[in-house]
Design an enzyme around this catalytic site. Structure first.
Site, mmCIF file in Angstrom:
data_model
loop_
_atom_site.group_PDB
_atom_site.id
_atom_site.type_symbol
_atom_site.label_atom_id
_atom_site.label_comp_id
_atom_site.label_asym_id
_atom_site.label_seq_id
_atom_site.Cartn_x
_atom_site.Cartn_y
_atom_site.Cartn_z
ATOM 1 N N ARG A 136 41.053 91.904 -14.912
ATOM 2 C CA ARG A 136 42.520 91.708 -14.812
ATOM 3 C C ARG A 136 42.817 90.258 -15.218
ATOM 4 O O ARG A 136 42.119 89.351 -14.770
ATOM 5 C CB ARG A 136 43.047 91.992 -13.394
ATOM 6 C CG ARG A 136 42.974 93.467 -13.005
ATOM 7 C CD ARG A 136 43.732 93.739 -11.710
ATOM 8 N NE ARG A 136 45.170 93.836 -11.916
ATOM 9 C CZ ARG A 136 46.068 93.936 -10.921
ATOM 10 N NH1 ARG A 136 45.663 93.914 -9.668
ATOM 11 N NH2 ARG A 136 47.354 94.044 -11.184
ATOM 12 N N ASP A 182 50.300 85.055 -7.916
ATOM 13 C CA ASP A 182 49.056 85.346 -8.639
ATOM 14 C C ASP A 182 48.551 84.159 -9.451
ATOM 15 O O ASP A 182 47.361 84.044 -9.722
ATOM 16 C CB ASP A 182 49.242 86.551 -9.558
ATOM 17 C CG ASP A 182 49.238 87.821 -8.739
ATOM 18 O OD1 ASP A 182 50.302 88.181 -8.204
ATOM 19 O OD2 ASP A 182 48.158 88.415 -8.590
HETATM 20 O O1 MRU Z 1 49.001 94.166 -8.875
HETATM 21 P P1 MRU Z 1 48.642 93.625 -7.512
HETATM 22 O O2 MRU Z 1 48.839 94.597 -6.417
HETATM 23 O O3 MRU Z 1 47.270 92.992 -7.524
HETATM 24 O O4 MRU Z 1 49.687 92.452 -7.286
HETATM 25 C C1 MRU Z 1 49.629 91.701 -6.110
HETATM 26 C C2 MRU Z 1 50.661 90.661 -6.022
HETATM 27 O O5 MRU Z 1 51.486 90.480 -6.889
HETATM 28 C C3 MRU Z 1 50.579 89.753 -4.817
HETATM 29 O O6 MRU Z 1 51.844 89.335 -4.414
HETATM 30 C C4 MRU Z 1 49.737 88.522 -5.177
HETATM 31 O O7 MRU Z 1 48.517 88.916 -5.717
HETATM 32 C C5 MRU Z 1 49.497 87.656 -4.006
HETATM 33 S S1 MRU Z 1 48.417 88.402 -2.845
HETATM 34 C C6 MRU Z 1 48.178 87.313 -1.570
#
Ligand code: MRU
Length: 337
Positions: free
Chosen positions: A85, A228
């Site tokens: 990812r 992220d």
């Molecule tokens: O696609 P995801 O479910 O991995 O996205 C997660 C998010 O956007 C969260 O808000 C981010 O990773 C922060 S987690 C502490």
């Protein structure tokens, strides 16, 4: 609550694609399978991805310990994991930290395992610290809007944005958490609401298109989301829909916060335009759990994240304290080692 365990040289992940219907733990002994688990979101959330990748590096070392070309095999494993990812910088941060060690000590499995465990443990500690710092920003009787899942499931434990909510709830400050369902994969409905119900924190689940109406009715006191990747100027990527909420919050004069550990800060990029945003398959938009929600053959657009400009942020909550604008000055030097 936890979603990642390491036991007897194997990695265990709580399958987040099945929640809340089923609590199923999967066992991993192969780094490529962990890369696939990250891609398919068995494990998700920026810090959790980093922790899983650190343990996967230990698995790769176990697989390749006897090989003469150990460094070359480990480099390939790192590439495989890095390709899972692209947006959450924690993945690359954890892989780099593990790489430094395996380059130095080679296939010293106990030392590599200790390092992965340290990454895991430090993440929980950072969340608890930032939870306390963020709780001070929460007004008494707060009605808080949450998006996606930035909780225990998305981290080593406790959570970032949900860590702030947990700490504020422990102080008796939270009157209601409104959880956006968060289409297309429903992390808000399936995971955030699940965590909060389990912890007996008052939660109301809403569809994504209801947040503006709630704000207009004066029913939201603050928004707190995860992150992220944060660029050097404070622009940040988070789950798709975060940007819309930030604009709505600005319009309604509602404080808008993001909570993140230093491992989510990327000082190598000056602003959010440099953040690689993951595009995911159209089937996530045209259906859910195998049930069609759109006509066959329709075109789709499915970015997993959006970028919120720093001008829309009231403050950034980290384990090193609450940062206020100007964020570029505040962020300088705050990157995790
Ligand atoms: O696609 P995801 O479910 O991995 O996205 C997660 C998010 O956007 C969260 O808000 C981010 O990773 C922060 S987690 C502490």
């Amino acid at each position: 609550m936890e979603a990642i365990r390491w036991k007897d040289s194997a990695l265990y992940l709580l399958d987040q694609t099945r929640l809340p219907a089923e609590e199923r733990w999967l066992r991993y002994t192969d780094h490529q399978e962990v890369a696939n688990a990250i891609k398919t979101m068995v494990v998700r959330g920026a810090p959790a991805i980093g922790i899983a990748a650190a343990y996967a590096t230990v698995l790769a070392a176990q697989e390749n310990a006897c090989k003469a070309n150990f460094p070359a095999a480990m480099s390939r494993a790192k590439e495989t994991l890095a390709a899972s990812r692209p947006t959450a910088v924690n993945l690359f941060w954890a892989l780099d930290r593990m790489e430094k060690l395996w380059l130095a000590v080679g296939p010293d499995l106990p030392r590599l395992e200790t390092e992965a465990r340290a990454i895991h443990r430090e993440d929980v500690q950072m969340n608890e610290t930032m939870g306390k710092a963020g709780a001070e920003l929460v007004p008494q009787g707060a009605r808080i809007l949450a998006h996606c899942n930035a909780g225990a499931l998305a981290t080593g434990g406790y959570g970032t944005a949900l860590g702030v909510i947990r700490a504020a709830h422990a102080l008796g400050k939270v009157s209601m958490v409104y959880a956006d369902e968060t289409r297309p994969l429903l992390q808000g409905a399936r995971l955030t609401a699940y965590e909060l119900v389990k912890d007996q924190i008052p939660v109301t689940l809403i569809c994504d298109d209801m947040a503006g109406c709630l704000m207009a009715q004066g029913k939201i006191d603050m928004v707190v989301v995860g992150c992220d990747r944060m660029a050097a100027n404070g622009d940040f990527a988070n789950k798709i829909g975060t940007y819309s909420l930030a604009v709505l919050a600005k319009h309604h004069g509602i404080p808008f916060y993001t909570a993140l550990p230093s491992s989510t800060i990327d000082l190598s990029i000056p602003d959010g335009s440099h953040i690689p945003v993951e595009q995911r398959g159209g089937e996530e938009v045209t259906g859910f759990a195998g049930v069609p929600t759109g006509p066959a053959g329709v075109q789709t657009w499915n970015p997993a994240f959006d970028v919120t400009p720093h001008e829309l942020l009231t403050a950034v909550i980290t384990e090193r304290g609450v940062l206020r604008p100007p964020f570029d000055r505040e962020l300088a030097g705050r990157k995790a080692d």
